[in-house]
Motif scaffolding. Structure first.
Motif, PDB file in Angstrom:
ATOM      1  N   ASN A  61       4.208  10.176  -9.615  1.00 19.93           N
ATOM      2  CA  ASN A  61       3.748  10.281 -11.000  1.00 19.93           C
ATOM      3  C   ASN A  61       2.601  11.266 -11.139  1.00 19.93           C
ATOM      4  O   ASN A  61       1.607  10.975 -11.808  1.00 19.93           O
ATOM      5  CB  ASN A  61       3.357   8.898 -11.534  1.00 19.93           C
ATOM      6  N   ASP A  62       2.733  12.391 -10.489  1.00 15.91           N
ATOM      7  CA  ASP A  62       1.843  13.531 -10.708  1.00 15.91           C
ATOM      8  C   ASP A  62       0.379  13.172 -10.442  1.00 15.91           C
ATOM      9  O   ASP A  62      -0.505  13.569 -11.191  1.00 15.91           O
ATOM     10  CB  ASP A  62       2.010  14.032 -12.164  1.00 15.91           C
ATOM     11  N   GLY A  63       0.141  12.395  -9.427  1.00 16.01           N
ATOM     12  CA  GLY A  63      -1.235  12.109  -9.023  1.00 16.01           C
ATOM     13  C   GLY A  63      -1.929  11.055  -9.843  1.00 16.01           C
ATOM     14  O   GLY A  63      -3.118  10.809  -9.664  1.00 16.01           O
ATOM     15  N   MET A  64      -1.200  10.373 -10.754  1.00 15.54           N
ATOM     16  CA  MET A  64      -1.841   9.350 -11.583  1.00 15.54           C
ATOM     17  C   MET A  64      -2.212   8.149 -10.739  1.00 15.54           C
ATOM     18  O   MET A  64      -1.380   7.599 -10.023  1.00 15.54           O
ATOM     19  CB  MET A  64      -0.891   8.913 -12.701  1.00 15.54           C
ATOM     20  N   LYS A  65      -3.466   7.745 -10.854  1.00 15.53           N
ATOM     21  CA  LYS A  65      -3.938   6.608 -10.060  1.00 15.53           C
ATOM     22  C   LYS A  65      -3.804   5.331 -10.866  1.00 15.53           C
ATOM     23  O   LYS A  65      -4.103   5.287 -12.046  1.00 15.53           O
ATOM     24  CB  LYS A  65      -5.409   6.826  -9.679  1.00 15.53           C
ATOM     25  N   LEU A  66      -3.355   4.283 -10.193  1.00 19.69           N
ATOM     26  CA  LEU A  66      -3.240   2.990 -10.850  1.00 19.69           C
ATOM     27  C   LEU A  66      -4.579   2.271 -10.819  1.00 19.69           C
ATOM     28  O   LEU A  66      -5.300   2.331  -9.835  1.00 19.69           O
ATOM     29  CB  LEU A  66      -2.205   2.126 -10.125  1.00 19.69           C
ATOM     30  N   SER A  67      -4.896   1.569 -11.920  1.00 22.66           N
ATOM     31  CA  SER A  67      -6.130   0.777 -11.948  1.00 22.66           C
ATOM     32  C   SER A  67      -5.984  -0.431 -11.020  1.00 22.66           C
ATOM     33  O   SER A  67      -4.869  -0.792 -10.637  1.00 22.66           O
ATOM     34  CB  SER A  67      -6.395   0.285 -13.367  1.00 22.66           C
ATOM     35  N   THR A  68      -7.125  -1.039 -10.693  1.00 22.32           N
ATOM     36  CA  THR A  68      -7.098  -2.229  -9.832  1.00 22.32           C
ATOM     37  C   THR A  68      -6.260  -3.328 -10.470  1.00 22.32           C
ATOM     38  O   THR A  68      -5.486  -4.018  -9.800  1.00 22.32           O
ATOM     39  CB  THR A  68      -8.521  -2.756  -9.593  1.00 22.32           C
ATOM     40  N   HIS A  69      -6.391  -3.482 -11.781  1.00 23.67           N
ATOM     41  CA  HIS A  69      -5.632  -4.488 -12.533  1.00 23.67           C
ATOM     42  C   HIS A  69      -4.142  -4.242 -12.371  1.00 23.67           C
ATOM     43  O   HIS A  69      -3.362  -5.173 -12.124  1.00 23.67           O
ATOM     44  CB  HIS A  69      -6.052  -4.433 -13.995  1.00 23.67           C
ATOM     45  N   SER A  85       0.830  -1.212   0.000  1.00 24.71           N
ATOM     46  CA  SER A  85       0.000   0.000   0.000  1.00 24.71           C
ATOM     47  C   SER A  85       0.860   1.256   0.000  1.00 24.71           C
ATOM     48  O   SER A  85       0.541   2.233  -0.686  1.00 24.71           O
ATOM     49  CB  SER A  85      -0.979  -0.018   1.167  1.00 24.71           C
ATOM     50  N   LYS A  86       1.974   1.246   0.720  1.00 29.73           N
ATOM     51  CA  LYS A  86       2.847   2.437   0.723  1.00 29.73           C
ATOM     52  C   LYS A  86       3.497   2.653  -0.638  1.00 29.73           C
ATOM     53  O   LYS A  86       3.657   3.778  -1.107  1.00 29.73           O
ATOM     54  CB  LYS A  86       3.934   2.337   1.798  1.00 29.73           C
ATOM     55  N   ASN A  87       3.900   1.566  -1.307  1.00 35.57           N
ATOM     56  CA  ASN A  87       4.488   1.707  -2.639  1.00 35.57           C
ATOM     57  C   ASN A  87       3.478   2.211  -3.656  1.00 35.57           C
ATOM     58  O   ASN A  87       3.825   2.972  -4.560  1.00 35.57           O
ATOM     59  CB  ASN A  87       5.081   0.370  -3.099  1.00 35.57           C
ATOM     60  N   LEU A  88       2.233   1.783  -3.508  1.00 37.64           N
ATOM     61  CA  LEU A  88       1.195   2.281  -4.408  1.00 37.64           C
ATOM     62  C   LEU A  88       0.963   3.767  -4.167  1.00 37.64           C
ATOM     63  O   LEU A  88       0.793   4.549  -5.110  1.00 37.64           O
ATOM     64  CB  LEU A  88      -0.091   1.475  -4.215  1.00 37.64           C
ATOM     65  N   ALA A  89       0.975   4.171  -2.915  1.00 33.02           N
ATOM     66  CA  ALA A  89       0.831   5.599  -2.600  1.00 33.02           C
ATOM     67  C   ALA A  89       2.005   6.389  -3.164  1.00 33.02           C
ATOM     68  O   ALA A  89       1.838   7.491  -3.701  1.00 33.02           O
ATOM     69  CB  ALA A  89       0.738   5.780  -1.084  1.00 33.02           C
ATOM     70  N   LEU A  90       3.206   5.811  -3.065  1.00 29.60           N
ATOM     71  CA  LEU A  90       4.413   6.464  -3.587  1.00 29.60           C
ATOM     72  C   LEU A  90       4.313   6.687  -5.082  1.00 29.60           C
ATOM     73  O   LEU A  90       4.716   7.719  -5.609  1.00 29.60           O
ATOM     74  CB  LEU A  90       5.647   5.605  -3.256  1.00 29.60           C
ATOM     75  N   TYR A  91       3.733   5.691  -5.789  1.00 27.46           N
ATOM     76  CA  TYR A  91       3.562   5.817  -7.232  1.00 27.46           C
ATOM     77  C   TYR A  91       2.737   7.043  -7.576  1.00 27.46           C
ATOM     78  O   TYR A  91       3.074   7.816  -8.463  1.00 27.46           O
ATOM     79  CB  TYR A  91       2.892   4.566  -7.798  1.00 27.46           C
ATOM     80  N   GLU A  92       1.651   7.200  -6.794  1.00 21.56           N
ATOM     81  CA  GLU A  92       0.767   8.342  -7.038  1.00 21.56           C
ATOM     82  C   GLU A  92       1.516   9.658  -6.808  1.00 21.56           C
ATOM     83  O   GLU A  92       1.363  10.623  -7.552  1.00 21.56           O
ATOM     84  CB  GLU A  92      -0.426   8.253  -6.092  1.00 21.56           C
TER      85      GLU A  92
END
Lengths: 155, 212
Positions: free
Chosen positions: A24-32, A14-21
């Motif tokens: 990467n300028d607020g880009m949200k990753l899809s569930t997939h 979850s922290k790495n997913l938050a880091l991605y956002e």
């Protein structure tokens, strides 16, 4: 899985997913995409120091038909999109219930009813007495807890 | 968790799979079953093990599901890199060698997957290859099989196969060979999928088999 890996892995993901956002300028990753990231981490760790965590990952995306998608992963890193799933001893009892009850295009209320059906079955047939379950729902407004029985340690 | 167990299950049998490929007249066919299991429990009935690499090349991967998925991703990655650098499509022979190389790299900690390659080469003639989990290649002109019921599959192919089958007959032969083999294997089945590859395109059909 064991609590240590459970906490460690889920926080890591979850922290790495938050880091991605953030990176990467607020880009949200899809569930997939999130599920595949999770799978990749499990697969990478498998031959180094495996996380003994079996995952069920569910998320809501606007551009996906029906909105919600569910991914089931085992600790070896195999990942599959499913309509319903269960991990652990629960699966022996509940998969058959969901095979029967699940229908395409159900609403939230019907889905929660199925989850409650599964919990009732476990309370009846499972050898361990665990009546304390938490039900959560993920939709366009985010994650919320629908039902959380009281913690017996509070008594 | 293994209380119904009598014998030790090998890692290649953990998830269950059946993959088969056959050559016909100017066409190849490749098929797999749909089951994803965790030892004796079935988790999904729509987990296909054949992956399209391009219009004339398919690869089937039987074995541990996590490695099947990792290899699919790795192969697409390497193939895309090749096509970007070389500015031409990868031939089945090169692809087979690439896959063999990827597997042998992990010689002392291998990917638990045994692949099957089916495609049409540049001249349009059928190409079939198989290898073991560490990349020992074997090319054949008739059929290749892999999976938890590979013995059954060999028997069915040996019996049903005829050279130079047309695409409809090839489909029928593949379907019958696959379904009859998985019915005698607890770890594979729940229907299947068949892809027939010709110069004109790919014909894919779902198989309805015993759902057990």
């Amino acid at each position: 899985g064991p609590n240590c890996d459970l906490v460690n892995f889920s926080e890591y993901i979850s922290k790495n997913l938050a880091l991605y956002e953030l990176s990467n300028d607020g880009m949200k990753l899809s569930t997939h995409a999130q599920a595949n990231f999770c799978r990749g981490e499990l697969a990478k760790a498998l031959r180094k120091g495996p996380f003994q965590v079996n995952v069920i990952l569910g998320g809501y995306d606007e551009n996906v038909p029906n909105g919600g998608s569910l991914y089931i992963m085992d600790y070896l890193g195999s990942c599959h999109k499913v309509n319903y799933g269960a991990q652990g001893y629960a699966s022996n009892f509940t998969l058959s219930i969901m095979d029967r009850d699940w229908e395409e295009g159900m609403n939230e209320e019907q889905a929660v009813k199925i989850v409650e059906h599964c919990i009732r079955e476990l309370n009846m047939r499972f050898l361990l007495n665990q009546s304390n379950f938490i039900i959560k729902v993920v939709d366009k407004d985010g994650v919320r807890t629908v039902k959380a029985d009281s913690d017996p340690s509070d008594n | 968790k293994q209380y119904y167990h009598n014998r030790k299950m090998s890692i290649l049998e953990y998830n269950g799979a059946a993959v088969i490929a056959m050559a016909g007249k100017d066409c190849v066919g490749i098929a797999s079953d749909n089951r994803l299991g965790i030892q004796y429990q079935t988790v999904a009935m729509d987990f296909k093990k054949v992956f399209k690499m391009n219009d004339t090349l398919f690869v089937g991967l039987a074995g541990l599901a996590t490695d099947v998925q990792t290899l699919d991703q790795l192969l697409r990655f390497r193939m895309n890199l090749y096509e970007l650098r070389e500015e031409r499509t990868m031939t089945p022979q090169v692809f087979t060698n690439l896959l063999s190389n990827i597997l042998y790299e992990k010689r002392f900690g291998p990917y638990f997957a045994e692949p099957v390659v089916a495609g049409l080469d540049e001249k349009g003639s059928p190409y079939l290859a198989t290898m073991d989990l560490i990349g020992a290649i074997e090319t054949t002109k008739d059929f290749v099989v892999s999976g938890t019921c590979d013995g059954n599959l060999y028997g069915m192919c040996e019996t049903l196969y005829k050279p130079d089958l047309g695409k409809e007959e090839l489909f029928e032969t593949l379907a019958q060979a696959l379904l009859a083999s998985v019915d005698r294997d607890a770890l594979s089945g729940w229907g299947g999928v068949v892809h027939i590859i010709t110069k004109e395109g790919v014909m894919s059909r779902e198989l309805k088999g015993r759902q057990d």
